[in-house]
Design a protein around this motif. Structure first.
Motif, PDB file in Angstrom:
ATOM      1  N   VAL A 152     137.798 -18.885  46.212  1.00  0.00           N
ATOM      2  CA  VAL A 152     139.006 -18.534  45.956  1.00  0.00           C
ATOM      3  C   VAL A 152     139.723 -18.021  45.807  1.00  0.00           C
ATOM      4  N   ALA A 153     140.883 -18.947  46.707  1.00  0.00           N
ATOM      5  CA  ALA A 153     142.129 -19.538  46.894  1.00  0.00           C
ATOM      6  C   ALA A 153     142.493 -20.415  46.086  1.00  0.00           C
ATOM      7  N   ILE A 154     140.897 -20.871  45.008  1.00  0.00           N
ATOM      8  CA  ILE A 154     141.623 -22.233  44.278  1.00  0.00           C
ATOM      9  C   ILE A 154     141.744 -20.764  42.918  1.00  0.00           C
ATOM     10  N   GLN A 155     140.731 -20.046  42.614  1.00  0.00           N
ATOM     11  CA  GLN A 155     141.243 -19.206  42.092  1.00  0.00           C
ATOM     12  C   GLN A 155     142.402 -18.922  41.691  1.00  0.00           C
ATOM     13  N   ILE A 156     143.065 -18.934  42.442  1.00  0.00           N
ATOM     14  CA  ILE A 156     144.468 -17.845  42.193  1.00  0.00           C
ATOM     15  C   ILE A 156     145.666 -19.123  42.044  1.00  0.00           C
ATOM     16  N   ARG A 157     144.999 -20.367  42.785  1.00  0.00           N
ATOM     17  CA  ARG A 157     146.039 -21.109  42.474  1.00  0.00           C
ATOM     18  C   ARG A 157     146.145 -21.816  40.931  1.00  0.00           C
ATOM     19  N   MET A 158     144.293 -21.334  40.151  1.00  0.00           N
ATOM     20  CA  MET A 158     144.300 -21.553  39.208  1.00  0.00           C
ATOM     21  C   MET A 158     144.885 -20.652  38.236  1.00  0.00           C
TER      22      MET A 158
END
Length: 158
Positions: free
Chosen positions: A100-106
């Motif tokens: 979830v955090a990675i998707q936000i950063r991407m």
């Protein structure tokens, strides 16, 4: 009647978790393959919303409905297939939360690249590789949980 309603809610929750996860992965991979920051930013933005609305809600309600259903039916939560399902559920969460955090950063990196009319930065591609790799253990753990819930095999605990 209550048992049927809890079972329905539990099955819907499992369906939402599996279906949303598979759909998110499919659309993120297709968007990523274009390497178009604007398209990736749009799809990743939608994915973040879908994860918040559907996946997170189902992830919270799933153990609740499972617990209530088990108690109503009279299943012991320490029963092998239930205990293994719960362990796999935690395992899946350990991969899903960072995703979830990675998707936000991407999404943010793609938005920045789209606004600047530049290519995606190297950091985006590093995040994508982690995101992609984390999807496999989580996906197969959810498949295993579904199998356990359908088959309810006898599993001896240590």
């Amino acid at each position: 009647m209550l048992e049927q309603l809890l079972l329905l809610a539990h099955v819907i929750g499992a369906t939402v978790l599996f279906g949303t996860g598979a759909g998110i992965a499919f659309f993120m991979v297709l968007a990523h393959r274009t390497r178009d920051p604007k398209l990736i930013a749009h799809v990743a933005g939608t994915v973040v919303v879908a994860d918040t609305l559907f996946t997170a809600t189902a992830a919270i309600l799933q153990p609740m409905t499972g617990y209530l259903l088990a108690k109503l039916i009279g299943w012991d939560l320490a029963e092998g297939w239930i205990a293994l399902s719960l362990a796999l559920y935690v395992f899946t969460g350990l991969f899903w939360l960072p995703v979830v955090a990675i998707q936000i950063r991407m999404r943010n990196l793609a938005r920045d690249a789209a606004a600047a009319r530049t290519e995606l930065p190297a950091a985006y591609f590093r995040l994508y590789r982690v995101w992609f790799a984390f999807g496999f253990p989580a996906f197969f753990a959810v498949v295993a949980i579904l199998w356990l819930m359908i088959n309810k095999p006898t599993i001896a605990l240590l």
